[in-house]
Scaffold this motif. Structure first.
Motif, mmCIF file in Angstrom:
data_model
loop_
_atom_site.group_PDB
_atom_site.id
_atom_site.type_symbol
_atom_site.label_atom_id
_atom_site.label_comp_id
_atom_site.label_asym_id
_atom_site.label_seq_id
_atom_site.Cartn_x
_atom_site.Cartn_y
_atom_site.Cartn_z
ATOM 1 N N PHE A 3 0.846 -1.200 0.000
ATOM 2 C CA PHE A 3 0.000 0.000 0.000
ATOM 3 C C PHE A 3 0.877 1.245 0.000
ATOM 4 C CE2 PHE A 3 -2.079 -3.302 2.527
ATOM 5 C CZ PHE A 3 -3.215 -3.502 1.764
ATOM 6 N N CYS A 4 0.415 2.279 -0.686
ATOM 7 C CA CYS A 4 1.109 3.564 -0.693
ATOM 8 C C CYS A 4 0.049 4.651 -0.572
ATOM 9 C CB CYS A 4 1.884 3.738 -2.004
ATOM 10 S SG CYS A 4 3.171 2.477 -2.180
ATOM 11 N N ARG A 5 0.462 5.821 -0.127
ATOM 12 C CA ARG A 5 -0.540 6.900 -0.038
ATOM 13 C C ARG A 5 -1.080 7.221 -1.429
ATOM 14 N NH1 ARG A 5 1.635 10.768 4.537
ATOM 15 N NH2 ARG A 5 1.078 9.391 6.251
ATOM 16 N N ARG A 7 0.085 6.511 -5.931
ATOM 17 C CA ARG A 7 1.005 5.807 -6.821
ATOM 18 C C ARG A 7 1.980 6.795 -7.452
ATOM 19 N NH1 ARG A 7 1.690 0.611 -7.741
ATOM 20 N NH2 ARG A 7 1.158 0.555 -9.937
ATOM 21 N N CYS A 8 3.268 6.472 -7.416
ATOM 22 C CA CYS A 8 4.254 7.295 -8.117
ATOM 23 C C CYS A 8 4.039 7.126 -9.628
ATOM 24 C CB CYS A 8 5.663 6.857 -7.750
ATOM 25 S SG CYS A 8 5.981 6.961 -5.981
ATOM 26 N N ALA A 9 4.443 8.133 -10.389
ATOM 27 C CA ALA A 9 4.139 8.130 -11.831
ATOM 28 C C ALA A 9 4.827 6.993 -12.580
ATOM 29 C CB ALA A 9 4.559 9.477 -12.429
ATOM 30 N N TYR A 10 5.926 6.482 -12.026
ATOM 31 C CA TYR A 10 6.721 5.468 -12.734
ATOM 32 C C TYR A 10 6.471 4.065 -12.187
ATOM 33 C CZ TYR A 10 9.320 6.219 -8.473
ATOM 34 O OH TYR A 10 9.642 6.354 -7.150
ATOM 35 N N CYS A 11 5.588 3.935 -11.202
ATOM 36 C CA CYS A 11 5.542 2.692 -10.417
ATOM 37 C C CYS A 11 4.945 1.511 -11.171
ATOM 38 C CB CYS A 11 4.755 2.900 -9.133
ATOM 39 S SG CYS A 11 4.744 1.402 -8.124
ATOM 40 N N ASP A 12 5.710 0.417 -11.162
ATOM 41 C CA ASP A 12 5.281 -0.832 -11.782
ATOM 42 C C ASP A 12 5.275 -1.965 -10.742
ATOM 43 O OD1 ASP A 12 4.575 -2.397 -14.020
ATOM 44 O OD2 ASP A 12 6.626 -3.135 -14.179
ATOM 45 N N GLY A 55 7.844 -2.934 0.517
ATOM 46 C CA GLY A 55 6.545 -2.585 -0.041
ATOM 47 C C GLY A 55 6.598 -2.272 -1.510
ATOM 48 N N GLY A 56 5.682 -1.413 -1.918
ATOM 49 C CA GLY A 56 4.816 -0.522 -1.158
ATOM 50 C C GLY A 56 5.556 0.400 -0.168
ATOM 51 N N THR A 57 4.793 0.818 0.792
ATOM 52 C CA THR A 57 5.317 1.751 1.784
ATOM 53 C C THR A 57 4.924 1.282 3.177
ATOM 54 O OG1 THR A 57 4.861 3.513 0.169
ATOM 55 C CG2 THR A 57 5.441 4.203 2.389
ATOM 56 N N ALA A 87 10.737 2.693 3.982
ATOM 57 C CA ALA A 87 9.876 3.817 4.366
ATOM 58 C C ALA A 87 9.977 4.921 3.320
ATOM 59 C CB ALA A 87 10.311 4.360 5.721
ATOM 60 N N ASN A 88 8.924 5.700 3.229
ATOM 61 C CA ASN A 88 8.981 6.903 2.400
ATOM 62 C C ASN A 88 9.082 8.112 3.317
ATOM 63 O OD1 ASN A 88 9.114 6.039 -0.211
ATOM 64 N ND2 ASN A 88 6.903 5.852 -0.459
ATOM 65 N N PRO A 89 9.832 9.141 2.888
ATOM 66 C CA PRO A 89 10.135 10.248 3.802
ATOM 67 C C PRO A 89 8.907 10.927 4.396
ATOM 68 C CG PRO A 89 11.582 10.331 1.905
ATOM 69 C CD PRO A 89 10.576 9.258 1.628
ATOM 70 N N GLY A 124 5.577 12.201 -9.129
ATOM 71 C CA GLY A 124 4.495 11.755 -8.248
ATOM 72 C C GLY A 124 4.915 11.391 -6.846
ATOM 73 N N ARG A 125 6.095 11.816 -6.438
ATOM 74 C CA ARG A 125 6.499 11.556 -5.052
ATOM 75 C C ARG A 125 5.785 12.552 -4.139
ATOM 76 N NH1 ARG A 125 8.789 6.864 -4.146
ATOM 77 N NH2 ARG A 125 9.861 7.726 -2.343
ATOM 78 N N LEU A 126 5.509 12.122 -2.917
ATOM 79 C CA LEU A 126 4.700 12.966 -2.031
ATOM 80 C C LEU A 126 5.542 13.764 -1.047
ATOM 81 C CD1 LEU A 126 1.795 10.499 -1.189
ATOM 82 C CD2 LEU A 126 1.863 12.287 -2.928
HETATM 83 S S1 SF4 Z 1 6.416 4.331 -3.136
HETATM 84 FE FE1 SF4 Z 1 7.289 2.659 -4.338
HETATM 85 S S2 SF4 Z 1 5.693 1.065 -4.380
HETATM 86 FE FE2 SF4 Z 1 4.713 2.997 -3.708
HETATM 87 S S3 SF4 Z 1 3.887 3.890 -5.573
HETATM 88 FE FE3 SF4 Z 1 5.932 4.773 -5.271
HETATM 89 S S4 SF4 Z 1 7.332 3.442 -6.422
HETATM 90 FE FE4 SF4 Z 1 5.384 2.342 -6.171
#
Ligand code: SF4
Length: 399
Positions: A3-5, A7-12, A55-57, A87-89, A124-126
């Protein structure tokens, strides 16, 4: 933790934005804990050398991530020597980092990607650059070894930006840095923007220059490359990741998680997980991918309910895979693996090595090892391909 808050623009990767997921991260976490308990009771998790909550996150769980870390840390006969949390920042607060460390985590892997706020927003990073550097500092203060992931080939980042970002993450306290080239996948927002001509990415030569400059910068700051994309200070290499490249068996739990197990362990798993297919006696190594969706994980009472895709590898294919994984590392193919390949793969192996030496992608060292040359890092697929071809028609898809 798929799960992520957002989706990043490049995420596969296998991940869902929380708002669109069929179950909540909390319900999924509870399911994971039951699965851990079930596998543990069956005797599969008696000794954990390393663990990785990825993850995910995972940090989207907030403070309840601490419970999962504590559950993993107390699963084996002793806490794993290395327990990494991804983790994401934006969600890696100082409080959370202190709590996961107290619960048993030793390391945090942070998705930084860039320190240019405009580029971060574009992909698309938050989080912002400030949050990323703050998370590295917070991890360091909490007693965790901070690892930072950065990307090469980002739009608008030519001209030494990546090298500057590397210097900043090192100054903030990162002891491990991975640098990956941006990959464009069809079906992602980035893929659509590129195919519609709305976004132009740096060309291959520019990305190659960026990667070489990144490697030089890291080495100037006392980081050594130990794998194609991974650089670390002494003692800060990831034991968990080294396990992936050296044939150490691993069990992955959760949607999309991968496992690699030898025959005996596969047969033991089959006794408890009816969906695992019978395998021909010639197959020695198995790669499993958990295909149970998040809602099924959230509902699962035990491992017997899990569903997998399974690939089987013969002894020959397992050896080719070991060779391919070995050349991801700077140590390359050691004398023992080389001798085993000569014995079991015969002249095709000798010819492949000769060709790779001629192409100057491999170098023969005095200790008997065959190591990737400096130029091999930029054309590594050629190196991997030549070794993987030693096992044509493999792996075998079982289910
Ligand atoms: S944080 Fe990682 S898994 Fe989540 S949407 Fe972005 S690239 Fe995808």
């Amino acid at each position: 933790m798929p799960f992520c808050r957002a989706r990043c623009a490049y995420c596969d990767f296998t991940s869902w934005a929380i708002s669109r997921a069929e179950t909540t991260p909390a319900a999924y976490e509870a399911g994971l804990e039951r699965l851990l308990g079930g596998l543990s009771e069956l005797g599969f998790l008696g000794h954990l050398e390393t663990a990785y909550i990825g993850g995910g996150t995972p940090s989207v769980l907030g403070q309840s991530l601490t419970e999962l870390v504590a559950r993993v840390a107390s699963t084996g006969d002793a806490p794993p020597e290395e327990l990494t949390v991804e983790a994401n920042p934006e969600s890696a607060t100082a409080e959370l980092l202190r709590a996961v460390h107290a619960a048993g985590a030793t390391r945090v892997s942070l998705g930084v990607q860039s320190l240019d706020d405009g580029v971060l927003a574009l992909i698309g990073r938050l989080h912002t650059a400030e949050q990323a550097l703050g998370a590295i500092q917070g991890a360091s203060r909490a007693g965790l070894a901070p690892a930072a992931d950065l990307m090469a080939g980002l739009p608008g980042e030519e001209g030494g930006a990546l090298a500057r970002h590397i210097e900043c993450v090192i100054a903030a306290g990162a002891t491990h840095v991975s640098v990956y080239p941006l990959e464009v996948h069809g079906g992602t927002a980035l893929g659509r923007a590129v195919s519609q001509g709305k976004l132009v990415l740096p060309d291959e030569d520019a990305v190659a220059d960026e990667l070489e400059e990144a490697a030089r910068t890291l080495e100037e700051h006392g980081f050594h490359r130990y794998e194609i994309a991974s650089f670390a200070r002494r003692q800060a290499q990831s034991a968990h990741n080294i396990g992936y490249w050296t044939g150490t068996p691993y069990l992955g739990l959760g949607t999309g998680a991968a496992s690699m197990v030898p025959r005996a362990l596969y047969e033991r798993l089959r006794e408890h997980i009816p969906s695992l297919p019978e395998a021909a006696a010639s197959l020695e190594r198995f790669r499993l991918t958990c295909v149970s969706p998040p809602a099924a994980i959230a509902r699962a009472e035990g491992p017997c309910e899990l569903a997998f895709e399974v690939e089987g590898l013969s002894a020959r294919a397992a050896l080719a895979e070991d060779l391919m994984l070995a050349v991801r590392r700077t140590r390359g193919i050691g004398p023992e693996l080389s001798a085993s390949a000569r014995e079991h793969l015969g002249s095709p192996y000798e010819r492949a090595v000769e060709r790779l030496l001629d192409l100057e992608l491999l170098e023969a060292h005095q200790d008997g090892s065959l190591r990737p040359s400096a130029s091999a890092w930029l054309v590594s697929n050629e190196l991997f391909g030549a070794l993987w071809e030693l096992a044509p028609d493999e792996p075998v898809n079982l289910a």
